[in-house]
Design a protein around this motif. Sequence first.
Motif, PDB file in Angstrom:
ATOM      1  N   ARG A  60       5.134 -52.528 -69.430  1.00 36.78           N
ATOM      2  CA  ARG A  60       5.448 -52.229 -68.030  1.00 36.78           C
ATOM      3  C   ARG A  60       5.601 -53.514 -67.213  1.00 36.78           C
ATOM      4  O   ARG A  60       6.510 -53.631 -66.385  1.00 36.78           O
ATOM      5  CB  ARG A  60       4.351 -51.354 -67.418  1.00 36.78           C
ATOM      6  CG  ARG A  60       4.663 -50.961 -65.986  1.00 36.78           C
ATOM      7  CD  ARG A  60       3.549 -50.164 -65.353  1.00 36.78           C
ATOM      8  NE  ARG A  60       3.808 -49.988 -63.923  1.00 36.78           N
ATOM      9  CZ  ARG A  60       2.916 -49.526 -63.061  1.00 36.78           C
ATOM     10  NH1 ARG A  60       1.709 -49.173 -63.461  1.00 36.78           N
ATOM     11  NH2 ARG A  60       3.230 -49.415 -61.779  1.00 36.78           N
ATOM     12  N   SER A  67      18.009 -50.758 -60.086  1.00 35.61           N
ATOM     13  CA  SER A  67      18.399 -51.742 -61.099  1.00 35.61           C
ATOM     14  C   SER A  67      19.816 -51.480 -61.607  1.00 35.61           C
ATOM     15  O   SER A  67      20.461 -52.373 -62.157  1.00 35.61           O
ATOM     16  CB  SER A  67      17.425 -51.704 -62.285  1.00 35.61           C
ATOM     17  OG  SER A  67      17.577 -50.500 -63.020  1.00 35.61           O
ATOM     18  N   THR A  69      12.893 -55.536 -62.908  1.00 36.61           N
ATOM     19  CA  THR A  69      13.483 -54.750 -61.818  1.00 36.61           C
ATOM     20  C   THR A  69      13.281 -55.439 -60.473  1.00 36.61           C
ATOM     21  O   THR A  69      14.158 -55.383 -59.610  1.00 36.61           O
ATOM     22  CB  THR A  69      12.883 -53.333 -61.752  1.00 36.61           C
ATOM     23  OG1 THR A  69      11.474 -53.391 -61.477  1.00 36.61           O
ATOM     24  CG2 THR A  69      13.105 -52.582 -63.056  1.00 36.61           C
ATOM     25  N   ALA A  70      12.139 -56.098 -60.280  1.00 40.41           N
ATOM     26  CA  ALA A  70      11.903 -56.812 -59.024  1.00 40.41           C
ATOM     27  C   ALA A  70      12.876 -57.982 -58.883  1.00 40.41           C
ATOM     28  O   ALA A  70      13.433 -58.222 -57.802  1.00 40.41           O
ATOM     29  CB  ALA A  70      10.457 -57.309 -58.972  1.00 40.41           C
ATOM     30  N   ARG A  85       5.138 -45.015 -67.013  1.00 38.00           N
ATOM     31  CA  ARG A  85       4.308 -44.618 -65.867  1.00 38.00           C
ATOM     32  C   ARG A  85       3.681 -43.252 -66.106  1.00 38.00           C
ATOM     33  O   ARG A  85       2.524 -43.017 -65.752  1.00 38.00           O
ATOM     34  CB  ARG A  85       5.133 -44.601 -64.584  1.00 38.00           C
ATOM     35  CG  ARG A  85       5.470 -45.974 -64.033  1.00 38.00           C
ATOM     36  CD  ARG A  85       6.037 -45.862 -62.630  1.00 38.00           C
ATOM     37  NE  ARG A  85       5.029 -45.360 -61.719  1.00 38.00           N
ATOM     38  CZ  ARG A  85       4.198 -46.129 -61.014  1.00 38.00           C
ATOM     39  NH1 ARG A  85       4.259 -47.438 -61.135  1.00 38.00           N
ATOM     40  NH2 ARG A  85       3.309 -45.606 -60.190  1.00 38.00           N
ATOM     41  N   TYR A  93      15.409 -47.452 -66.124  1.00 45.21           N
ATOM     42  CA  TYR A  93      14.737 -46.470 -65.270  1.00 45.21           C
ATOM     43  C   TYR A  93      13.970 -45.457 -66.116  1.00 45.21           C
ATOM     44  O   TYR A  93      12.812 -45.137 -65.829  1.00 45.21           O
ATOM     45  CB  TYR A  93      15.765 -45.757 -64.395  1.00 45.21           C
ATOM     46  CG  TYR A  93      15.196 -44.646 -63.550  1.00 45.21           C
ATOM     47  CD1 TYR A  93      14.637 -44.917 -62.303  1.00 45.21           C
ATOM     48  CD2 TYR A  93      15.211 -43.325 -63.992  1.00 45.21           C
ATOM     49  CE1 TYR A  93      14.107 -43.893 -61.519  1.00 45.21           C
ATOM     50  CE2 TYR A  93      14.682 -42.304 -63.222  1.00 45.21           C
ATOM     51  CZ  TYR A  93      14.136 -42.594 -61.991  1.00 45.21           C
ATOM     52  OH  TYR A  93      13.598 -41.586 -61.220  1.00 45.21           O
ATOM     53  N   HIS A 110       7.734 -48.402 -56.781  1.00 51.04           N
ATOM     54  CA  HIS A 110       8.103 -48.898 -58.107  1.00 51.04           C
ATOM     55  C   HIS A 110       9.321 -48.169 -58.662  1.00 51.04           C
ATOM     56  O   HIS A 110      10.209 -48.791 -59.262  1.00 51.04           O
ATOM     57  CB  HIS A 110       6.914 -48.753 -59.065  1.00 51.04           C
ATOM     58  CG  HIS A 110       5.795 -49.708 -58.782  1.00 51.04           C
ATOM     59  ND1 HIS A 110       5.716 -50.951 -59.357  1.00 51.04           N
ATOM     60  CD2 HIS A 110       4.712 -49.599 -57.964  1.00 51.04           C
ATOM     61  CE1 HIS A 110       4.623 -51.572 -58.926  1.00 51.04           C
ATOM     62  NE2 HIS A 110       4.013 -50.773 -58.074  1.00 51.04           N
ATOM     63  N   ILE A 168      10.775 -47.105 -67.772  1.00 44.86           N
ATOM     64  CA  ILE A 168       9.698 -47.327 -66.805  1.00 44.86           C
ATOM     65  C   ILE A 168       9.053 -46.008 -66.410  1.00 44.86           C
ATOM     66  O   ILE A 168       7.820 -45.898 -66.324  1.00 44.86           O
ATOM     67  CB  ILE A 168      10.238 -48.076 -65.566  1.00 44.86           C
ATOM     68  CG1 ILE A 168      10.572 -49.525 -65.941  1.00 44.86           C
ATOM     69  CG2 ILE A 168       9.224 -48.038 -64.422  1.00 44.86           C
ATOM     70  CD1 ILE A 168      11.250 -50.306 -64.840  1.00 44.86           C
ATOM     71  N   MET A 177       5.487 -59.370 -58.898  1.00 45.12           N
ATOM     72  CA  MET A 177       5.310 -58.066 -59.538  1.00 45.12           C
ATOM     73  C   MET A 177       4.367 -58.174 -60.727  1.00 45.12           C
ATOM     74  O   MET A 177       3.466 -57.336 -60.921  1.00 45.12           O
ATOM     75  CB  MET A 177       6.662 -57.517 -59.990  1.00 45.12           C
ATOM     76  CG  MET A 177       6.582 -56.199 -60.767  1.00 45.12           C
ATOM     77  SD  MET A 177       5.878 -54.836 -59.805  1.00 45.12           S
ATOM     78  CE  MET A 177       7.326 -54.365 -58.847  1.00 45.12           C
ATOM     79  N   ALA A 216      13.180 -49.479 -59.865  1.00 44.22           N
ATOM     80  CA  ALA A 216      13.792 -49.140 -61.148  1.00 44.22           C
ATOM     81  C   ALA A 216      15.138 -48.454 -60.947  1.00 44.22           C
ATOM     82  O   ALA A 216      16.113 -48.741 -61.647  1.00 44.22           O
ATOM     83  CB  ALA A 216      12.853 -48.248 -61.960  1.00 44.22           C
ATOM     84  N   GLU A 271       9.040 -54.113 -65.272  1.00 47.66           N
ATOM     85  CA  GLU A 271       9.044 -54.068 -63.803  1.00 47.66           C
ATOM     86  C   GLU A 271       9.214 -55.451 -63.195  1.00 47.66           C
ATOM     87  O   GLU A 271       9.705 -55.579 -62.065  1.00 47.66           O
ATOM     88  CB  GLU A 271       7.773 -53.381 -63.297  1.00 47.66           C
ATOM     89  CG  GLU A 271       7.717 -51.907 -63.678  1.00 47.66           C
ATOM     90  CD  GLU A 271       6.972 -51.067 -62.661  1.00 47.66           C
ATOM     91  OE1 GLU A 271       7.077 -51.337 -61.448  1.00 47.66           O
ATOM     92  OE2 GLU A 271       6.271 -50.134 -63.105  1.00 47.66           O
ATOM     93  N   ARG A 304       9.785 -61.596 -59.464  1.00 50.82           N
ATOM     94  CA  ARG A 304       9.308 -61.278 -60.812  1.00 50.82           C
ATOM     95  C   ARG A 304       7.830 -61.657 -60.957  1.00 50.82           C
ATOM     96  O   ARG A 304       7.013 -60.870 -61.446  1.00 50.82           O
ATOM     97  CB  ARG A 304      10.137 -62.023 -61.861  1.00 50.82           C
ATOM     98  CG  ARG A 304       9.744 -61.690 -63.306  1.00 50.82           C
ATOM     99  CD  ARG A 304      10.413 -62.669 -64.276  1.00 50.82           C
ATOM    100  NE  ARG A 304      11.858 -62.646 -64.169  1.00 50.82           N
ATOM    101  CZ  ARG A 304      12.630 -61.811 -64.861  1.00 50.82           C
ATOM    102  NH1 ARG A 304      12.089 -60.942 -65.697  1.00 50.82           N
ATOM    103  NH2 ARG A 304      13.940 -61.862 -64.714  1.00 50.82           N
TER     104      ARG A 304
END
Length: 239
Positions: free
Chosen positions: A111, A166, A118-119, A179, A172, A159, A175, A222, A163, A115, A219
């Motif tokens: 994760r 992105s 994605t950030a 989650r 997506y 979050h 993630i 996150m 995603a 993630e 990045r």
Amino acid sequence: MQTKVKRSRLKPVSRISVCEDIAHQILNLIAKGDLKPGERLPAERDLCADFGVGRSSLREALRCLSVVGILNARVGEGTSVAGDGAKFLGKIFDWRLVTEKHDLEQLMDVRIALEGATAADMARKGTAEQITELKTLLKGMAKAVDDPKSFAKLDMAFHIHLAACSGNPLLYDLISAIRNQLSLGMETFLLTPQARPHSLKEHTAIFKRIHTRDAQGARAAMQLHLEAAFRRYVQQAID
């Protein structure tokens, strides 16, 4: 399309969980590229001989993989690998998440990597509207810091929004799947009073980096957030 997979790659399965073993071998062949999108599997009688199983066990495994969209089974045409590559890769990941044992640390490692990406993507490519929506979610978190359930929902939305923005549907899906596996334990941690102020501060740091278009900073922020959240969760479990 005629299959190219070598039947010699298949081996008799364990009698402990026949259906699951068959499914895992087929998934591995797909993941390694030995079975490609659109390719037909060998005939049932050949698969039964290679796996060393009866037709009922084989058909149950193929049915399970068909239900989740990894295989296509058509009367008169046999069984083939689904043609949508991105879709079935996501299904393979989902299948492995629910059928294999993964500890929280392994899931968090994946994760954190995803993630963080994605950030960074949002900082580089996010539109003004997408960043404004992120700011709205952050403001909502600040207002809900004393409302555990609302805060947890907004935390997840923050979050998931990253995603979704992105532009990569597979990212997506991965993630979201991770989650879902983590939510049984870690999401409830936000119900504790001390967790929410820390989380809000860390989300604010992520947003600031994204707002200034600092991809590497986003990045890192996150990753620091998720690592800190996991440490707090572990410490609470020990206490």
